[in-house]
Design an enzyme around this catalytic site. Sequence first.
Site, PDB file in Angstrom:
ATOM      1  N   HIS A 114       9.010  78.115 147.417  1.00 54.86           N
ATOM      2  CA  HIS A 114       9.431  77.324 148.491  1.00 54.86           C
ATOM      3  C   HIS A 114      10.667  76.393 148.456  1.00 54.86           C
ATOM      4  CE1 HIS A 114       6.203  78.843 151.121  1.00 54.86           C
ATOM      5  NE2 HIS A 114       5.399  78.253 150.383  1.00 54.86           N
ATOM      6  N   CYS A 169       6.702  83.582 149.278  1.00 55.75           N
ATOM      7  CA  CYS A 169       5.236  83.267 149.176  1.00 55.75           C
ATOM      8  C   CYS A 169       4.519  84.316 149.775  1.00 55.75           C
ATOM      9  CB  CYS A 169       4.994  81.625 149.774  1.00 55.75           C
ATOM     10  SG  CYS A 169       3.439  81.113 148.903  1.00 55.75           S
TER      11      CYS A 169
END
Length: 502
Positions: free
Chosen positions: A425, A341
């Site tokens: 994630h 991310c």
Amino acid sequence: MNGGLLVAGTTSDAGKSVVTAGICRWLVRQGVKVAPFKAQNMSLNSFVTREGAEIGRAQAMQAQACRIEPTTLMNPVLLKPGGEQSSQVVLLGKPVGELSARGYHGGRQQRLLGTVLDCLAELRGTYDAVICEGAGSPAEINLRRTDIVNMGVARGARLPVLVVGDIDRGGVFASFFGTLALLSPEDQELVAGFLVNKFRGDVGLLEPGLDMLHGLTGRHTYGVLPFRHGLGIDEEDGLRISLRGTVRESTVAPPVGEDVLRVAVCAIPLMSNFTDVDALAAEPGVVVRFVDRPEELADADLVVIPGTRGTVRALRWLRERGLADALVRRAAEGRPLLGICGGFQILGEHIEDEIESRAGEVTGLGLLPVRVRFAREKTLTRPAGEALGEPVDGYEIHHGVAEVTGGEPFLDGCRVGQTWGTHWHGSLESDGFRRAFLREVAAATGRRFVPAPDTSFAALREEQLDRLGDLIEQHADTDALWRLIESGAPRGLPFIPPGAPA
């Protein structure tokens, strides 16, 4: 049954999340249809529900304790800190803006009480019981007027309150008494009693104190939970890793191969969803640690740059500390590096940010052929696919939109040599994919490490939640707890002066 309970705490980190999850797992094993609830959560560890809503990870794990799918009703307000004085406000799963602490507590928070109570009422209309978690302490008298997560929600929904205290910190009797004595008479009516958490030693030595506490307050202690290593669930704040603790502190199978793998996680500012590395630490023979100095990368087989709520700020921090240069050298040497991310965005060539940091055009580390532009709309998805020949799924929470211009495809991102990047994630929780990735790392570093063939991250989570349920079943007064959830706080509880200030 249409029961409910609010689990409050004498302090932050007293064990509210763990106790709430434990009560949820105990109830569901009794055949009760139960759901968790936290009106307002402040956390950088969040999760995406199937309907594309963002909630705190602790509530997602509590939903798993209930064996149900998490929804936005379980955490209607999420605050994601973006600095010392401001947070992004996520309402019903979607960001609605940035507010200073003064601006939020100065009026916006109180206006959300109706929304919070509507969500709780909807859950209570669907489930037999709803176990609510408070935040911080209910005796934060400076914030009581605008409170929507502790006594504000307890009063609004007429919920009995159980106050948890961490005896391992010391001063638990004073904390229990002081918490109660700083509440108004109307709030005190709902505080049914106490629960002692993290006790070490002989309970018999504690019992006289519990009797005296009952004499002083007229309230029952509903249990004394013993100290157990590694009983956390996905954390809201700080750097206390749940399953890392389990693996580090309990008996773990030895490595399958001849070597271990050392993983260094850069402890960047505003680090978010650092629970991603729990799945790595769950593997026998994988050693995970957090680092903030370049020399700590020297012996790492894999370096992870995790997510962050401040990509540009984290990039600046890496450069100021000399970590950025160390990461560039590492990539040039073909040593494994994974960005997740915000960490993925940092590894790219260029960042255009007028949203999060408002820094405009910023040069990234240039290790991946990626250009990032921050969009006002936040990406909230639950993607699934295949990588390294294995099925994998995850979830995305980010404002940065990545344009990948080269490299080999890797999930939604790319890889160049041994530098990998993705927005996903939770991808390492996919067991086959995690093993395949670790085999690549071992091959690149020459380590004779072999992933265990039978490690199931989902099974480890279930085992963890069952341990929490066992803790409640074996060490709490479950008959009294059942009556409390079903019937509410006992009538006629005495007022303890001085009460809340006028």
